[in-house]
Design an enzyme around this catalytic site. Structure first.
Site, mmCIF file in Angstrom:
data_model
loop_
_atom_site.group_PDB
_atom_site.id
_atom_site.type_symbol
_atom_site.label_atom_id
_atom_site.label_comp_id
_atom_site.label_asym_id
_atom_site.label_seq_id
_atom_site.Cartn_x
_atom_site.Cartn_y
_atom_site.Cartn_z
ATOM 1 N N ASP A 212 -16.783 -9.643 39.231
ATOM 2 C CA ASP A 212 -15.987 -9.101 38.119
ATOM 3 C C ASP A 212 -16.826 -8.088 37.353
ATOM 4 O OD1 ASP A 212 -13.684 -8.877 36.537
ATOM 5 O OD2 ASP A 212 -14.378 -10.395 35.113
ATOM 6 N N ASN A 217 -18.992 -6.381 31.381
ATOM 7 C CA ASN A 217 -19.945 -7.379 31.862
ATOM 8 C C ASN A 217 -21.317 -6.789 32.164
ATOM 9 O OD1 ASN A 217 -18.411 -9.689 31.629
ATOM 10 N ND2 ASN A 217 -17.494 -9.491 33.667
ATOM 11 N N ASP A 234 -21.982 -12.931 32.805
ATOM 12 C CA ASP A 234 -20.730 -13.541 33.235
ATOM 13 C C ASP A 234 -20.512 -13.498 34.742
ATOM 14 O OD1 ASP A 234 -18.363 -14.854 33.209
ATOM 15 O OD2 ASP A 234 -17.205 -13.256 32.257
#
Length: 341
Positions: A212, A217, A234
């Site tokens: 992701d 992030n 993350d």
């Protein structure tokens, strides 16, 4: 593992006292500062603590009950630890009382150092090159061995299953359902002719990914400070997939802009690791799968009160008409030649 909380929604019992009690059970005592951080899938808090060397703030992450097993969470943590050991700038969970996966009041949770930063300037070629170098280093570690418990990113899990779930649970209004289904089926049929339909049989390499890797992030700190530059946060969506998955979400704008951004990323990436240009044909199919997966994700989480508050536009006929248009646009994009760098 204790039973998951029984409540109208999974976080009804996660009060500030529960957060502080969970930390206290690990020997970390709050100093009165507790701030909820932006997160929808999990619940994440920055907490001021005492008794952890000279660190004053930690980030505690409570995993959504039922989403990942303990074994899958541990694989996320182990991957982060491997990356940190390879001097890749990730924010890895702290080892506390002999482990990184903890339990309290029915929740699995982890504790990480608090790191600041801002979104990277992805229109700056030097920044793109720098991010690309670290993505290559993430993938070098990711290619060293496979995930055992974490799933793959493929057509079945991100396309076919979300489509069936949305239709089975009557999430698409009847006045647009037939048109949405046609657009969805056309898009999925196009993706079925790509390696995403069967990654192991594709002849392309797969590896452990961040999964992701969007600009939110990647936190950037000033380069004139020690440890400055990008660091990655993350890994909650870490999966097995193709390397291009961790690159395409960093591209935006017109085709010319995306080509230039991709060139910068790959200039850095290929200083450390070869990139298979055949994967560039997967960018638009992956974007399409993300659209479908996102709609199903919103629908599955609708009983969590934060979702209707944050996404009030979801579920209306206008929303689904917009999705139809985006799926049609994606079919056109998938029919175009891939980016060339």
């Amino acid at each position: 593992m204790p039973d998951a909380p029984v409540s109208p929604h999974p976080y009804a019992s996660l009060t500030p006292d529960t957060v502080l009690d969970a930390l206290a059970a690990l020997g970390l005592h709050g100093d009165g500062r507790l701030v909820a951080l932006s997160s929808y899938e999990n619940r994440v808090y920055q907490v001021g603590v005492e008794g952890l060397d000279d660190r004053r703030n930690v980030v505690v992450k409570f995993y959504r009950p039922g989403r990942w097993s303990d074994a899958q969470i541990q694989e996320e943590h182990d991957f982060a630890a491997e990356l940190a050991a390879a001097e890749v700038p990730v924010v890895a969970p702290l080892m506390l009382q002999g482990g990184t996966v903890h339990h309290h009041a029915g929740f699995a949770f982890s504790v990480s150092p608090s790191r600041g930063g801002r979104a990277p300037e992805l229109h700056d070629f030097e920044v793109l090159e720098w991010v690309g170098r670290f993505l290559a280093r993430i993938h070098a570690v990711g290619a060293a061995r496979p995930f055992v418990h974490r799933p793959a990113l493929d057509l079945a899990s991100f396309g076919t299953e979300p489509r069936e779930w949305l239709l089975t649970h009557h999430m698409v209004p009847l006045d647009v359902q037939a048109e949405w289904t046609r657009a969805c089926d056309q898009a999925l049929a196009m993706i079925a002719d790509t390696p995403l339909a069967d990654p192991p049989a594709s002849g392309l390499a797969t590896l452990r990914l961040h999964g992701d890797c969007h600009p939110g992030n990647i936190l950037w700190t000033p380069t004139d400070r020690e440890g400055g530059g990008p660091h990655f946060v993350d890994l909650d969506d870490a999966r097995t997939g193709f390397a291009v998955q961790d690159l395409w979400m960093l591209l935006d704008g017109e085709r010319r802009d995306r080509t230039a951004q991709l060139s910068g990323l790959l200039d850095g990436y290929e200083q450390f690791r070869e990139f298979d240009r055949r994967e560039l044909a997967l960018i638009e199919p992956l974007r399409t799968l993300r659209l479908l997966h996102y709609s199903a994700w919103l629908a599955r989480r609708w009983e969590d009160p934060i979702f209707p508050i944050t996404f009030p536009w979801f579920g209306s006929s206008d929303y689904w008409k917009g999705q139809i248009q985006m799926l049609q646009d994606q079919c056109e994009a998938m029919a175009e030649p891939p980016l060339v760098v």
